[in-house]
Design a protein around this motif. Structure first.
Motif, short mmCIF file in Angstrom:
data_model
loop_
_atom_site.label_atom_id
_atom_site.label_comp_id
_atom_site.label_asym_id
_atom_site.label_seq_id
_atom_site.Cartn_x
_atom_site.Cartn_y
_atom_site.Cartn_z
N LEU A 158 -0.57 -2.99 14.74
CA LEU A 158 0.44 -2.08 14.22
C LEU A 158 0.08 -1.56 12.84
O LEU A 158 0.34 -0.40 12.50
CB LEU A 158 1.80 -2.77 14.18
N VAL A 159 -0.51 -2.41 12.01
CA VAL A 159 -0.94 -2.00 10.67
C VAL A 159 -1.99 -0.89 10.77
O VAL A 159 -1.92 0.13 10.06
CB VAL A 159 -1.48 -3.20 9.88
N VAL B 41 -2.16 -10.73 4.00
CA VAL B 41 -0.80 -11.22 4.22
C VAL B 41 -0.59 -11.53 5.70
O VAL B 41 -0.04 -12.58 6.06
CB VAL B 41 0.24 -10.20 3.74
N VAL B 42 -1.01 -10.62 6.56
CA VAL B 42 -0.84 -10.83 8.00
C VAL B 42 -1.51 -12.13 8.44
O VAL B 42 -0.99 -12.86 9.29
CB VAL B 42 -1.40 -9.62 8.79
N GLU C 86 -7.82 -0.35 3.44
CA GLU C 86 -6.39 -0.58 3.38
C GLU C 86 -5.97 -1.68 4.36
O GLU C 86 -5.17 -2.56 4.02
CB GLU C 86 -5.63 0.71 3.68
N SER C 87 -6.52 -1.64 5.57
CA SER C 87 -6.18 -2.66 6.56
C SER C 87 -6.64 -4.04 6.11
O SER C 87 -5.90 -5.02 6.25
CB SER C 87 -6.82 -2.31 7.91
N VAL D 290 0.87 -1.17 0.00
CA VAL D 290 0.00 0.00 0.00
C VAL D 290 0.91 1.22 0.00
O VAL D 290 1.67 1.45 0.94
CB VAL D 290 -0.94 0.03 1.22
N LEU D 291 0.83 2.00 -1.07
CA LEU D 291 1.72 3.14 -1.26
C LEU D 291 0.91 4.43 -1.33
O LEU D 291 -0.13 4.48 -2.00
CB LEU D 291 2.53 2.98 -2.56
#
Length: 447
Positions: free
Chosen positions: A428-429, A412-413, A405-406, A319-320
């Protein structure tokens, strides 16, 4: 003077000091690495595996190096906490590139298992270290690996003997601390004998607001029926440049999980070379990146299927935002004779601003005819329909974006099998997307 020449001159001038403050096993391969380095240049974007990161400018500044191994006045156990609630771990520290030995965790490791200074292990167990050190990290083919091999004086050694299972996660905090701009060359050697199992959590942090350049070369040997879970998390700062090369060798029926998480950084270039050498080996390679401002994150992977009946799964997500740049280049190589290979490779990315840039290049190279392989990549923006749906139900635009976004990154998490770490990363994300994550809670170094 080009970027390479200053390191050539440094090695010639400081060779005796480097040798004096390291171990014979590490010294035995230095001159050969130096010879290889002299024949190479730092890779430019014309080199395929480095096409998205210009390496040479990172090495151009005149950084300080602690070649005489001067003590750094800090007790990380007193002032640093990288807490993962409910995680039963054995906690160790590497300060810059020195394994911290003044205080060690009181938890007893299983009989024969070692988590210690690479330098000390090379002195006390030279035959064991010499069998593995520098064997799968080729200084002849990579200038960064060659530079690290010729300059690294210490690092981390993890050894798990045959049929031994480490019940506690081994957590290693890599702290960058200096009063001046500093170059750190860290080495990691992981050896799992037949049937061994271990979970390793590496966390990278910066304790001082100075320019840092870190090279890290990791070699991991995973023998028959052994299991390695390796989690690498970076939470440094915008003035940190990190170049990490990880080399993994898997034997028959071994299992490897490699997860790389980038939450805060300056310029990061991660390379993974994983070789499936024995039949029935399995690997899962995942990565997630959250980047903004001028941050740059480049993940380059090679999964080399050399034996039959092996399985690999790969998932990287980015995510950019703002002017961040991301790159993913993943190559899956299935060699002749590696029949019955199963491989899946995915890279999915979100660019939330027009200025953000993502470069992606998944590649399949197959020389066997009885395989099941797939790959794909996407680059897109947040779903306008989903945003509209959430806005219609009273959720603010900012909160709706955060939720989407989360959810995107948490795919992946959710692949992380270490439950306490998985729960911590979700937290944390969310903090990272809210702009609240600037340091670890409980860390006194950063105050």
């Amino acid at each position: 003077m080009n970027s390479e020449q200053q390191y050539i001159d440094l090695y010639k001038q400081a060779r005796d000091i480097i040798f004096q403050h390291s171990a014979k096993v590490m010294n035995d391969v230095r001159d050969e690495a130096f010879s290889h380095f002299c024949k190479q240049e730092f890779p430019t974007k014309k080199v395929e595996r480095y096409k998205y990161t210009d390496i040479a400018p990172l090495f151009a500044p005149d950084y300080g190096l602690n070649l005489k191994r001067l003590d750094i006045k800090v007790n990380p156990y007193d002032v640093f906490r990288c807490d993962v609630p409910n995680l039963s771990s054995s906690l160790y520290f590497v300060v810059n590139d020195q394994f911290y030995t003044t205080t060690l965790p009181k938890v007893e490791l299983p009989e024969g298992m070692m988590v210690t200074s690479l330098k000390q292990a090379a002195i006390l167990h030279p035959e064991l270290v010499a069998r593995h050190y520098g064997k799968i990290a080729p200084s002849a083919h990579d200038a960064v690996t060659a530079l690290n091999t010729m300059l690294a004086q210490d690092g981390l050694f993890v050894y798990v003997p045959r049929n031994t299972r480490a019940n506690r996660t081994v957590q290693v905090i890599n702290i960058l601390k200096s009063e001046v701009s500093m170059m750190v060359n860290r080495r990691v050697l992981i050896v799992l004998e037949e049937g061994a199992e271990v979970k390793l959590l590496f966390c990278d942090h910066s304790a001082d607001d100075h320019d840092f350049l870190t090279t890290q070369v990791t070699e991991a040997y995973v023998a028959d029926n052994a299991s390695l879970e390796l989690y690498c998390m970076e939470e440094t700062h915008a003035r940190n440049n990190r170049v990490s090369n990880v080399y993994v060798s898997q034997q028959a029926n071994s299992r490897v999980q490699h997860h790389v998480i980038t939450l805060h950084n300056g310029i990061t270039r991660n390379m993974l070379n994983l070789t499936l050498q024995g039949e029935g080996a399995e690997c899962q390679c995942n990565g997630c990146v959250i980047a903004d401002k001028q941050q740059h994150v480049d993940n380059n992977t090679l999964i080399d299927h050399q034996a039959a009946h092996c399985t690999s799964h790969e998932l990287y997500k980015y995510v950019l935002s703002q002017s961040a740049t991301g790159a993913f280049a993943g190559r899956v190589l299935v060699r002749e004779g590696a029949q019955k290979t199963v491989s899946e490779e995915r890279n999915q990315n979100l660019c939330t601003t027009r200025e953000a840039r993502m470069y992606t290049q998944p590649v399949l190279e197959i020389y066997a005819d009885d395989v099941k392989c797939s790959h794909g990549s996407t680059v897109g923006q947040l779903n306008d329909a989903a945003l509209f749906y959430m806005r219609q139900r009273g959720i603010s635009e900012k909160e709706a974006m955060l939720l989407l976004e989360s959810a995107f990154i948490n795919e992946v998490v959710d692949q992380i099998t270490l439950e306490p770490l998985r729960d911590r990363l979700r937290y944390l994300v969310e903090k990272r997307f809210r702009g609240e994550l600037s340091k670890c809670e409980g860390c006194k170094l950063c105050k």
